[in-house]
Design an enzyme around this catalytic site. Sequence first.
Site, short mmCIF file in Angstrom:
data_model
loop_
_atom_site.label_atom_id
_atom_site.label_comp_id
_atom_site.label_asym_id
_atom_site.label_seq_id
_atom_site.Cartn_x
_atom_site.Cartn_y
_atom_site.Cartn_z
N LEU A 74 0.82 -1.20 0.00
CA LEU A 74 0.00 0.00 0.00
C LEU A 74 0.86 1.26 0.00
O LEU A 74 0.56 2.23 -0.69
CB LEU A 74 -0.94 -0.01 1.21
CG LEU A 74 -1.92 1.15 1.34
CD1 LEU A 74 -2.76 1.30 0.08
CD2 LEU A 74 -2.81 0.96 2.57
N LEU A 133 9.99 0.78 13.97
CA LEU A 133 9.13 1.55 14.88
C LEU A 133 9.58 1.44 16.33
O LEU A 133 9.13 2.23 17.17
CB LEU A 133 7.68 1.07 14.75
CG LEU A 133 6.98 1.38 13.42
CD1 LEU A 133 5.63 0.68 13.37
CD2 LEU A 133 6.81 2.88 13.22
N ASP A 158 10.58 3.27 6.61
CA ASP A 158 10.27 1.84 6.62
C ASP A 158 11.40 1.10 7.31
O ASP A 158 12.54 1.59 7.36
CB ASP A 158 10.06 1.30 5.20
CG ASP A 158 9.18 0.06 5.18
OD1 ASP A 158 9.61 -0.98 5.75
OD2 ASP A 158 8.08 0.11 4.62
N GLY A 181 3.79 -1.65 9.86
CA GLY A 181 3.40 -2.73 10.76
C GLY A 181 3.24 -4.03 10.01
O GLY A 181 3.39 -4.10 8.78
N TYR A 221 -3.87 -9.79 14.64
CA TYR A 221 -3.72 -8.62 13.76
C TYR A 221 -4.93 -7.69 13.91
O TYR A 221 -4.78 -6.47 14.11
CB TYR A 221 -3.58 -9.08 12.31
CG TYR A 221 -3.70 -7.95 11.31
CD1 TYR A 221 -2.64 -7.07 11.10
CD2 TYR A 221 -4.88 -7.76 10.59
CE1 TYR A 221 -2.76 -6.03 10.19
CE2 TYR A 221 -4.99 -6.72 9.69
CZ TYR A 221 -3.94 -5.86 9.48
OH TYR A 221 -4.05 -4.81 8.59
#
Length: 269
Positions: free
Chosen positions: A16, A50, A35, A71, A138
């Site tokens: 995406l 992250l 990223d 994620g 998830y």
Amino acid sequence: MPAPRTVLLTGAAGGLGTLMRGLLPAYGYDLRLFDAVPVEGEPYAITADLADTDALREAVRGVDAVLHLAGISLESTFEKILNANIVGTHNLYEAARAEGVARIVNASSNHAVGRTPRPADGEPLVPVATPHRPDTFYGLSKCFGEDLAQLYWDKHRMQTVSVRIGSCFEEPTTVRMLSLWMSPADGARLFHAALTAEGVGHTVVYGSSANTRLWWDLSPARALGYAPQDDSEPFAAKLIAEQGELEPDNPDHAAIGGQWVSSPPLWPR
């Protein structure tokens, strides 16, 4: 609010993220890319996890908004989902709060309500106010993300639009996806609306195109200024001929989450 010029795009190397890297600049955005893996063809992208709070602080410094797509996007162990999707999203919000970022567009998912029964023909569309019913760890992490966004609005007045994304691909690949599909062009339209709408506080919307077979209510997204242009129906005949219609008595067809509800969820979103 005026259209933000500089937007941090997390998850920029993902499927995406790659689509949005190509589409969002046409709306006037200068994208700062982030990223955990290098972004192909983008030597100035930030490569960090992250979990790296220092890198996150640097990444959000001076941006007008964040489009958070990073994620794990499939089911995994709870530990991996916890670290990437739950702790990681909290780290992003804390960095954005510390640097005074006013707006986040957060990628939630249809799997936050994946065990919600899909509406039969003639039944009302599923509203955004339907209770969380995650189908996986998830999906659970996406419930957390929505609730975290609400907390940061109530406590810190940080605005978020949480987008319960259906399936954003060039074209749908399953019969289920005919109801959830969001074309990449409509995805860019929706993210642009979410980045620019005024007074959103914390707003939850569904993310899909204006599909003939739509299962959920797009009116909250339209209220942001989203005007979807695409419909999955041109793909329907081929997919139904190959796969058959959805069967209400089949557990894999009965809920919004599809096969994620009853099978190891290694399927497309």
